[in-house]
Design a protein around this motif. Sequence first.
Motif, mmCIF file in Angstrom:
data_model
loop_
_atom_site.group_PDB
_atom_site.id
_atom_site.type_symbol
_atom_site.label_atom_id
_atom_site.label_comp_id
_atom_site.label_asym_id
_atom_site.label_seq_id
_atom_site.Cartn_x
_atom_site.Cartn_y
_atom_site.Cartn_z
ATOM 1 N N ALA A 31 8.613 -3.197 -12.333
ATOM 2 C CA ALA A 31 7.520 -3.857 -11.588
ATOM 3 C C ALA A 31 6.870 -2.853 -10.636
ATOM 4 C CB ALA A 31 8.068 -5.045 -10.801
ATOM 5 N N LYS A 32 5.556 -3.052 -10.388
ATOM 6 C CA LYS A 32 4.846 -2.144 -9.485
ATOM 7 C C LYS A 32 5.288 -2.401 -8.044
ATOM 8 C CE LYS A 32 0.240 -1.347 -9.353
ATOM 9 N NZ LYS A 32 -1.170 -1.708 -9.566
ATOM 10 N N PRO A 33 5.669 -1.334 -7.321
ATOM 11 C CA PRO A 33 6.099 -1.542 -5.924
ATOM 12 C C PRO A 33 5.070 -2.316 -5.094
ATOM 13 C CG PRO A 33 6.561 0.695 -6.600
ATOM 14 C CD PRO A 33 5.799 0.067 -7.735
ATOM 15 N N SER A 34 3.780 -2.009 -5.275
ATOM 16 C CA SER A 34 2.762 -2.704 -4.471
ATOM 17 C C SER A 34 2.712 -4.206 -4.809
ATOM 18 C CB SER A 34 1.388 -2.068 -4.662
ATOM 19 O OG SER A 34 1.041 -2.066 -6.018
ATOM 20 N N ASP A 35 3.019 -4.541 -6.092
ATOM 21 C CA ASP A 35 3.054 -5.969 -6.459
ATOM 22 C C ASP A 35 4.247 -6.667 -5.803
ATOM 23 O OD1 ASP A 35 0.823 -5.694 -7.969
ATOM 24 O OD2 ASP A 35 1.859 -5.610 -9.908
ATOM 25 N N SER A 86 0.765 0.724 0.813
ATOM 26 C CA SER A 86 1.146 -0.673 1.061
ATOM 27 C C SER A 86 0.407 -1.218 2.274
ATOM 28 C CB SER A 86 2.644 -0.749 1.317
ATOM 29 O OG SER A 86 2.954 -0.093 2.531
ATOM 30 N N SER A 87 -0.236 -0.315 3.033
ATOM 31 C CA SER A 87 -0.793 -0.746 4.310
ATOM 32 C C SER A 87 -2.196 -1.312 4.166
ATOM 33 C CB SER A 87 -0.810 0.456 5.260
ATOM 34 O OG SER A 87 -1.497 0.120 6.430
ATOM 35 N N VAL A 88 -2.407 -2.485 4.783
ATOM 36 C CA VAL A 88 -3.759 -3.048 4.764
ATOM 37 C C VAL A 88 -4.534 -2.600 6.008
ATOM 38 C CG1 VAL A 88 -3.126 -5.058 3.408
ATOM 39 C CG2 VAL A 88 -3.010 -5.217 5.875
ATOM 40 N N GLY A 89 -3.851 -1.945 6.933
ATOM 41 C CA GLY A 89 -4.480 -1.475 8.157
ATOM 42 C C GLY A 89 -3.398 -1.062 9.141
ATOM 43 N N THR A 90 -3.828 -0.407 10.217
ATOM 44 C CA THR A 90 -2.843 0.069 11.196
ATOM 45 C C THR A 90 -3.054 -0.624 12.539
ATOM 46 O OG1 THR A 90 -2.823 2.212 10.098
ATOM 47 C CG2 THR A 90 -1.932 2.157 12.327
#
Length: 210
Positions: A31-35, A86-90
Amino acid sequence: MSKMENIVEEVIAGNVAGVAELTQELVDEGAKPSDIIKDGLVAGMDVVGGRFKKNEMFVPEVLIAAKSMHAGMDIVKPLLTDGESSSVGTVVIGTVEGDLHDIGKNLVAMMLEGAGFEVIDLGIDLPADEFVEAVKEHQPDVVGISALLTTTMPAMEETIKTLEEAGVRDQVKIMVGGAPVSQEFANEIGADGYAADGSTATDIAREFVN
Ligand code: B1M
């Protein structure tokens, strides 16, 4: 139920070993780590956030759910490829100068991490300058400022002024929170947002980065 759905359930239940085991199994199956992060770990914390907001879950349960989420993150994060952040923002977050309260701030930080944000937690009792330094160093999307005492609320305004004076105010969105803080106070001191709890904080941070 699929393994991904199982991860969601085990995060909600705060089953640290279970989440680690399922995450490893999914990794081994390709499986994809980001999934795994998005559809398993973060999806689980989303449910936790919603239940906490409705008083269906309480602080200790949220903390253990966050711990189980971290157990999965520890496995998948090193496997993310360059293009698969994996980050959507900081978010840089901390408690203002003179204030030692951090339980709520830590909870907010964990919920933000659970929502996929990279969180730089500066700690407690922070002079305004430390927020400025952190903005320069980490270039965050959001600065989160927490205060639990009426006597330290003015330090929030001071922090925002110091960010302005340093010329970095416009690079970030500022969110404030803590038991004595209100939307009205946030408007008064020039913050961009106010959150009463961790779940609202993640919703606002998501709005900020979208
Ligand atoms: Co203190 N304390 N405390 N305290 N303490 C309060 C806040 C107080 C309301 C207790 C009371 O008198 N009823 C009162 C403040 C009164 C006021 O200012 N009007 C108070 C006081 C007076 C003090 C001292 C001055 C006591 C003394 O020494 N005489 C002293 C001050 C020390 C200092 O900071 N300089 C002090 C010390 C302490 C302890 C060290 C003993 C300890 C803190 C331990 C720690 O944090 N590591 C402590 C605690 C635990 C509390 C209470 C009991 C609980 C706070 C807490 O953790 N709540 C608190 C009374 C109370 O709230 N019932 C009290 C649980 C937490 C999950 O909620 O922090 O509100 P909360 O966080 C929420 C939201 O506010 C929001 O989301 C969180 C999750 O839902 N949120 C954000 C918080 N930060 C956010 C940031 C955001 C967004 C949302 O965006 C960035």
